[in-house]
Design a protein around this motif. Sequence first.
Motif, PDB file in Angstrom:
ATOM      1  N   PHE A  74      -8.858   1.953  -1.274  1.00  0.00           N
ATOM      2  CA  PHE A  74      -8.022   3.106  -0.948  1.00  0.00           C
ATOM      3  C   PHE A  74      -8.759   4.335  -1.469  1.00  0.00           C
ATOM      4  CE2 PHE A  74      -4.693   6.179  -1.863  1.00  0.00           C
ATOM      5  CZ  PHE A  74      -3.792   6.036  -0.809  1.00  0.00           C
ATOM      6  N   GLY A  75      -9.342   5.132  -0.569  1.00  0.00           N
ATOM      7  CA  GLY A  75     -10.177   6.266  -0.983  1.00  0.00           C
ATOM      8  C   GLY A  75      -9.395   7.557  -1.098  1.00  0.00           C
ATOM      9  N   ILE A  76      -9.637   8.290  -2.184  1.00  0.00           N
ATOM     10  CA  ILE A  76      -9.021   9.603  -2.391  1.00  0.00           C
ATOM     11  C   ILE A  76     -10.125  10.648  -2.292  1.00  0.00           C
ATOM     12  CG2 ILE A  76      -7.683  11.049  -3.970  1.00  0.00           C
ATOM     13  CD1 ILE A  76      -6.469   8.460  -5.099  1.00  0.00           C
ATOM     14  N   LEU A  77      -9.935  11.626  -1.389  1.00  0.00           N
ATOM     15  CA  LEU A  77     -11.017  12.520  -0.983  1.00  0.00           C
ATOM     16  C   LEU A  77     -10.650  13.988  -1.182  1.00  0.00           C
ATOM     17  CD1 LEU A  77     -11.603  10.819   2.481  1.00  0.00           C
ATOM     18  CD2 LEU A  77     -12.830  10.302   0.364  1.00  0.00           C
ATOM     19  N   LEU A  78     -11.683  14.810  -1.332  1.00  0.00           N
ATOM     20  CA  LEU A  78     -11.505  16.263  -1.359  1.00  0.00           C
ATOM     21  C   LEU A  78     -11.643  16.779   0.066  1.00  0.00           C
ATOM     22  CD1 LEU A  78     -11.270  18.953  -2.939  1.00  0.00           C
ATOM     23  CD2 LEU A  78     -13.770  18.961  -3.099  1.00  0.00           C
ATOM     24  N   LEU A  83      -9.268   3.456  -5.256  1.00  0.00           N
ATOM     25  CA  LEU A  83      -8.372   2.471  -5.854  1.00  0.00           C
ATOM     26  C   LEU A  83      -8.656   1.121  -5.198  1.00  0.00           C
ATOM     27  CD1 LEU A  83      -5.035   4.529  -5.861  1.00  0.00           C
ATOM     28  CD2 LEU A  83      -6.813   4.415  -7.638  1.00  0.00           C
ATOM     29  N   HIS A  84      -9.022   0.164  -6.008  1.00  0.00           N
ATOM     30  CA  HIS A  84      -9.310  -1.192  -5.512  1.00  0.00           C
ATOM     31  C   HIS A  84      -8.141  -2.095  -5.934  1.00  0.00           C
ATOM     32  CE1 HIS A  84     -13.565  -0.174  -4.571  1.00  0.00           C
ATOM     33  NE2 HIS A  84     -13.431   0.651  -5.601  1.00  0.00           N
ATOM     34  N   GLY A  90      -7.356  -7.053  -4.603  1.00  0.00           N
ATOM     35  CA  GLY A  90      -7.660  -8.342  -5.219  1.00  0.00           C
ATOM     36  C   GLY A  90      -6.635  -8.727  -6.271  1.00  0.00           C
ATOM     37  N   SER A  91      -6.949  -9.788  -7.000  1.00  0.00           N
ATOM     38  CA  SER A  91      -6.036 -10.251  -8.059  1.00  0.00           C
ATOM     39  C   SER A  91      -6.029  -9.294  -9.247  1.00  0.00           C
ATOM     40  CB  SER A  91      -6.451 -11.656  -8.522  1.00  0.00           C
ATOM     41  OG  SER A  91      -7.800 -11.640  -8.994  1.00  0.00           O
ATOM     42  N   LYS A  92      -7.153  -8.552  -9.423  1.00  0.00           N
ATOM     43  CA  LYS A  92      -7.234  -7.545 -10.485  1.00  0.00           C
ATOM     44  C   LYS A  92      -7.338  -6.158  -9.860  1.00  0.00           C
ATOM     45  CE  LYS A  92      -9.456 -10.526 -13.936  1.00  0.00           C
ATOM     46  NZ  LYS A  92     -10.637 -10.688 -14.832  1.00  0.00           N
ATOM     47  N   LYS A  93      -6.866  -5.174 -10.604  1.00  0.00           N
ATOM     48  CA  LYS A  93      -6.879  -3.800 -10.086  1.00  0.00           C
ATOM     49  C   LYS A  93      -7.980  -2.998 -10.783  1.00  0.00           C
ATOM     50  CE  LYS A  93      -1.960  -3.656  -8.981  1.00  0.00           C
ATOM     51  NZ  LYS A  93      -1.746  -5.094  -9.265  1.00  0.00           N
ATOM     52  N   TYR A  94      -8.652  -2.148  -9.974  1.00  0.00           N
ATOM     53  CA  TYR A  94      -9.719  -1.297 -10.501  1.00  0.00           C
ATOM     54  C   TYR A  94      -9.547   0.116  -9.951  1.00  0.00           C
ATOM     55  CZ  TYR A  94     -12.108  -5.734 -11.520  1.00  0.00           C
ATOM     56  OH  TYR A  94     -12.438  -6.983 -11.965  1.00  0.00           O
ATOM     57  N   ILE A  95     -10.016   1.088 -10.726  1.00  0.00           N
ATOM     58  CA  ILE A  95     -10.179   2.445 -10.214  1.00  0.00           C
ATOM     59  C   ILE A  95     -11.674   2.729 -10.179  1.00  0.00           C
ATOM     60  CG2 ILE A  95      -9.870   3.466 -12.531  1.00  0.00           C
ATOM     61  CD1 ILE A  95      -8.815   6.005 -11.125  1.00  0.00           C
ATOM     62  N   GLU A 142     -20.557   5.163  -7.873  1.00  0.00           N
ATOM     63  CA  GLU A 142     -19.228   4.677  -8.253  1.00  0.00           C
ATOM     64  C   GLU A 142     -19.315   3.615  -9.350  1.00  0.00           C
ATOM     65  OE1 GLU A 142     -15.251   2.576  -6.291  1.00  0.00           O
ATOM     66  OE2 GLU A 142     -17.161   2.557  -5.204  1.00  0.00           O
ATOM     67  N   THR A 143     -18.418   3.728 -10.322  1.00  0.00           N
ATOM     68  CA  THR A 143     -18.247   2.707 -11.355  1.00  0.00           C
ATOM     69  C   THR A 143     -16.805   2.222 -11.301  1.00  0.00           C
ATOM     70  OG1 THR A 143     -19.883   3.761 -12.789  1.00  0.00           O
ATOM     71  CG2 THR A 143     -18.390   2.193 -13.813  1.00  0.00           C
ATOM     72  N   LYS A 144     -16.623   0.917 -11.163  1.00  0.00           N
ATOM     73  CA  LYS A 144     -15.279   0.345 -11.096  1.00  0.00           C
ATOM     74  C   LYS A 144     -14.782   0.012 -12.500  1.00  0.00           C
ATOM     75  CE  LYS A 144     -14.669  -2.733  -7.807  1.00  0.00           C
ATOM     76  NZ  LYS A 144     -14.927  -3.888  -6.899  1.00  0.00           N
TER      77      LYS A 144
END
Length: 350
Positions: free
Chosen positions: A290-294, A305-306, A309-314, A323-325
């Motif tokens: 889920f991409g948040i853009l300017l 926002l990832h 999956g079973s785990k959530k990442y930003i 990008e770093t998750k």
Amino acid sequence: MELQNKLKAIATKINQLKDKIDTEESTKHAFVLPFINALGYDTFNPLEVVPEFTADLGLKKGEKVDYAIFQNEVPIIIIECKHWEENLDNHNSQLFRYFHATKTRFALLTNGINYRFYTDLEHANKMDAKPFFELDITKIKDNEVHEISKFHKSNFDVNKIVNNASALKYTKEIRKCITEELTEPSYDFVKLFANKVYSGRLTEKVMHEFTGLVHKAFTQTLSEKVNDRLNSALNKEAENQQLDTIEVIEEDNRIETTEEELEGFRIVVAILRRKLSIDRIAYRDTQSYFGILLDDNNRKPLCRLHFNGSKKYIGVFDEVKKETKELITKLSDIYNFEERLLKTINLYED
């Protein structure tokens, strides 16, 4: 990036204050000292930035240059300042004397707006008559920021700057010659091309005719080159937009935006609204993230926002947009990345 922002801040200050600056001393304090500070030198340390530095030469005493920047107890740059309205052409002879007396390798002549950098490319310990680099800080370009950064305290290397100074100086002079020839072709310039295309005798009448032809040919060639570059850039942008549209259409059929993603989006908006108006923050949902853009521009990602999956990442971005998750266990953990999210805005807001 930091240096560029500081120089732009100085330029803004100049435009706001210059009409109220009446003296040379005010020019130094309002415009020149912030420039020195932007280069990383401590203007409050008299061992690093020395005001009114003595530059006596022979029997001539009492000669003082406005500032000398020291490194390891050796002057590396001397700076002569004038009122912001003064023409610098009338003052390089004074700096010439100071340069010889101090044995520095670099001299800077400025009125707080225009900066001229000198060294001794032609004769050792003798300042060149022409600067190897000059700029107007109120119209500073990216390539000029790059050159200025070499004088920053953290980057300063005499040999590297001197080696680069030669290329800068002669490139500047060649560009000046080219501009003059394109504006008003000289006899030798016209003759060069006339000899290549005309087999007859180059009489005065023929040369007069070819002067106009050469000028016209170069003008048309430059215009065509510029148009080609513009058309190429426009076509590439159109192709990218078309590909983006196709990609979005294909993905839209298989994407389900969840309430959890929308809630994450609202948290990010709450953070970013401190620096951005809400209407500039958009999202695009994809199969992967889920991409948040300017400005709804996928080349200006603010975060991702990832949540699929079973785990959530930003996903947060560094200064080179890598990008770093980062793992989050609950949505409120997004607030832990407030500083990094706000910093990301600077990538696109110069």
